[in-house]
Design an enzyme around this catalytic site. Structure first.
Site, PDB file in Angstrom:
ATOM      1  CB  SER A 560      -0.957  -0.033   1.197  1.00  0.00           C
ATOM      2  OG  SER A 560      -2.004   0.890   1.025  1.00  0.00           O
ATOM      3  CG  ASP A 645      -6.692  -2.335  -3.547  1.00  0.00           C
ATOM      4  OD1 ASP A 645      -7.248  -1.624  -2.692  1.00  0.00           O
ATOM      5  OD2 ASP A 645      -5.519  -2.715  -3.452  1.00  0.00           O
ATOM      6  CG  HIS A 680      -5.870  -2.290   0.139  1.00  0.00           C
ATOM      7  ND1 HIS A 680      -5.074  -1.753  -0.842  1.00  0.00           N
ATOM      8  CD2 HIS A 680      -5.329  -1.899   1.321  1.00  0.00           C
ATOM      9  CE1 HIS A 680      -4.099  -1.054  -0.276  1.00  0.00           C
ATOM     10  NE2 HIS A 680      -4.230  -1.133   1.029  1.00  0.00           N
TER      11      HIS A 680
END
Length: 708
Positions: A560, A645, A680
């Site tokens: 991330s 995501d 995600h």
């Protein structure tokens, strides 16, 4: 102009690093001219078209075809590791106790817990009335509910004050957009409340029929409204009790621990505001505790006779203030625990007779017990060089028992209960590592690298005893470094598969987190963001200098915002790493932050800056990984993402990989794995994520020549 098609370009054997990987066709993405012009700066973004699936969904097949082609490519390149990956998966899975049960938590007359069964991916949410010997009541069987769903997440379990109803949220797409369900615990009937696009939880008023929940914008995913729903009524007519107009703020609703107030929190990176309502009066009007102030954050904790306020007003590292229940304005705030320049005040947990403060000092977490009658303070102490201690779920207000968790790089996660009155400490549960785990076979250290500006960067490291510090041992260096999120030392049973094959694992506690206090965060964000990247590089260079490893055996990993870190250090210091693992990476900083239609963008302005501002634009452009790819050699790189995501959209890593493949001049490996079902956080089952870890490990092991 070259057009994209499946398996387009044949790469010669000379482009493959040694003979470890086969010579296969790698996808080359189509280029289309797309001009971005702002602040007098004109940039062509040839892979901008990859946003198409995000804009059009299933009507866009070209993007999906490209991602599938990349998946076919990585599968072929890693084909020979399939047996090894399966071995790693089974090895890591075998350490996990499949039939297990959480430590029961007592609240409002019931013991609540979850339990897992052998061979099952999910869990059962259960309770027992009054005693652990009472009959079990299965409130939710998530294993059964998840049947037929590639992804299934149930969260936000909220029991009504009368113990008869349960509200929870379900996401079966991995977009973190939850639909609320109600289960009547007296009849067993479950009802879809028809409330969609929520944060996944709801808070009960004390009347047992009113709930408050956070509604998100279905496009930007921003939390925009707090709504009130009365059971049995049309959700389309739910009243909005608060709407956030500032798109840089996140909002949430929660109930105070003493059950007296419903609280609405609205906060950005630099300022916040709280509203409160008597939980006995759900149809009343929320009051503003203190209107938002520039560069001031605060949260409140109600007690019987006053409010406690954790705030950074005139207190960089935060302090605890107090104010009367009927005088909540800032002019009435008085110091309760004054500001300390060397201690970060992180949170407070309230009990009838005690307070427990979560603090951070010298880069380590600590818990401090405060006796409300005598004002005596006592810190819990531990003797390992690097560890994490944190408050666990403590929902009961009228108790002297406090639960906390402890872990280190070599100590499995341990749950303790401490009698706040007598000081007696009881170990309730320690993570069991099946197959045997001997703590004394491993060693952990806390090191300090010196950054280029003289700052000391903490590093937590673990390895199996016998690890040779001769520069020839492999080492995986991990970091995050954003949003003030601290990456503390902790245990991982899956990591043993790495350590047992000769790797060391290290965490670089770089600026952008809060490990060393609030200033540590301030010095790693906005116009100081590059400190995050140079700290990580300096940590890597230190480990090489001290012969823990060498550039031929040093690997970097982050996800991330940590994936942004990976992209930046690959650009800035490509020769330092043999391999880089970048997971769900935020690598197209400028383009994403310029597009307010992309989920969560506006909430991030206080972290990265707003590129509509000229100075911020050019600073962000100077480090954004996608913008700074050059014709030069890059390390071996493995990139992972998810088509759904919600945090970092799939097209960022896809564009980054496409541009890297087009421009890099080396023979090293570049792989992109896109999970077509998940988002995600990856897989929702408790074992599926191990397959992703197996791939990461196999990638590094292949580069190291480790095949068993």
């Amino acid at each position: 102009m070259k057009k994209f098609y499946l398996g387009i370009l044949i790469m010669s054997a000379s482009t493959i690093q040694s003979q470890k990987f086969p010579a296969l066709k790698a996808p080359i993405a189509e280029k289309q001219e797309h001009i971005r012009e702002i602040h007098g700066d004109k940039v062509n973004d040839p892979y901008y078209w990859m946003i198409d699936y995000f804009k059009k969904g299933k009507d866009s097949t070209k993007v999906v075809d490209y991602l599938k082609a990349e998946n076919t490519y990585w599968e072929g390149m890693m084909k020979d590791t399939e047996p090894f990956r399966e071995k790693l998966f089974q090895e890591m899975k075998a350490r996990i106790k499949e039939k297990d049960e959480s430590v029961p938590v007592f609240e409002n007359g019931y013991y609540y817990y979850t339990r897992t069964e052998a061979g099952k991916q999910y869990f059962k949410y259960c309770r027992k009335k009054g005693s652990l010997t009472a009959p079990e009541e299965i409130l939710l069987d998530i294993d059964k509910l998840a049947e037929g769903h590639p992804y299934y997440s149930a969260t936000g379990f909220s029991i009504s004050p009368d113990n008869n109803k349960l509200v929870y949220g379900v996401d079966d797409l991995s977009r973190r957009q939850y639909t609320l369900f109600l289960k009547d615990l007296t009849t067993g009937k479950t009802t879809d409340l028809g409330i969609k696009n929520t944060e996944g939880s709801a808070e009960w008023a004390n009347d047992n029929k009113t709930i408050f929940y956070t509604e998100n914008n279905p496009v930007t995913l921003l939390s925009e409204k707090i709504k009130k729903h009365t059971l049995g009524t049309d959700p389309g007519k739910d009243v909005t009790v608060y709407e956030e107009k500032d798109k840089t703020n996140y909002i949430s609703v929660y109930k105070s621990k003493n059950h007296k107030f419903i609280l609405i929190y609205s906060g950005a990176t630099t300022s916040s505001e709280t509203r409160y309502l008597d939980a006995d009066q759900p149809n009343g009007t929320f009051k503003v505790f203190q209107p938002r102030m520039k560069n001031v954050l605060y949260t409140i904790t109600p007690l019987e006779d006053k409010f406690l306020i954790r705030t950074n007003k005139d207190a960089l590292n935060f302090k605890i203030a107090e104010t009367p229940l009927d005088k909540t304005g800032v002019e009435n705030w008085k110091d309760f625990i004054p500001h300390r320049s060397d201690v970060l005040m992180q949170a407070v947990s309230a009990f009838k007779n005690y307070l427990v403060f979560s603090e951070r000092q010298n880069g380590l977490t600590q818990l401090v017990i405060y006796d409300r009658k005598t004002a005596k303070k006592e810190a819990l102490t531990f003797d390992e060089p690097a560890y994490t201690i944190s408050s666990l779920e403590n929902p009961e207000y009228n108790t002297d028992n406090f639960r906390f968790g402890y872990t280190s790089m070599i100590t499995p996660v341990s749950q303790f209960e401490q009698d706040l009155k007598t000081g007696k400490r009881t170990l309730l549960k320690q993570q069991e590592v099946l197959g045997g785990y001997a703590k004394d076979e491993y060693a952990t250290e806390r090191l300090f690298a010196t950054a280029k500006d003289g700052t000391k960067i903490p590093i937590s490291i673990v390895y199996k005893k016998g690890f040779k510090k001769d520069g020839n041992s492999p080492l995986l260096l991990y970091a995050y470094g954003s949003y003030g999120n601290s990456m503390d030392a902790s245990f991982s049973s899956t990591r043993l598969s790495l350590l047992n094959r000769g790797f060391a694992f290290a965490i670089a506690h770089i600026r952008g987190g809060q490990e060393m206090g609030r200033q540590w965060y301030e010095d790693g964000k906005m116009m100081k963001k590059k400190n995050t990247f140079t700290d990580f590089i300096d940590a890597g260079e230190y480990l090489v200098k001290e012969k823990y490893t060498s550039p031929k055996h040093l690997y970097a990993q982050g996800g991330s915002a940590g994936g942004l870190l990976m992209g930046a250090v690959a650009n800035m210091s490509p020769n330092l790493w043999n391999g880089v693992i970048s997971q769900v990476p935020f690598v197209d900083v400028v383009n994403t932050m310029l597009d307010e239609s992309i989920p969560l963008t506006t909430n991030e302005y206080d972290e990265w800056g707003n590129p509509n501002n000229k100075e911020a634009y050019f600073y962000m452009k100077s480090y954004s990984p996608y913008e700074n790819i050059e014709k030069k050699k890059y390390p071996n790189i493995l990139v992972t993402t998810g088509l759904h995501d919600s945090q970092v959209q799939y097209f960022e890593p896809a564009k980054w990989v496409s541009k890297l493949r087009d421009m890099k001049t080396d023979k090293n490996i570049l792989l992109l794995k896109t999970d077509m079902n998940y988002g995600h956080g990856g897989a929702s089952g408790r074992f599926d994520y191990l397959k992703d870890i197996s791939l990461v490990y196999a990638f590094m092991f292949k580069l190291e020549g480790i095949d068993k």
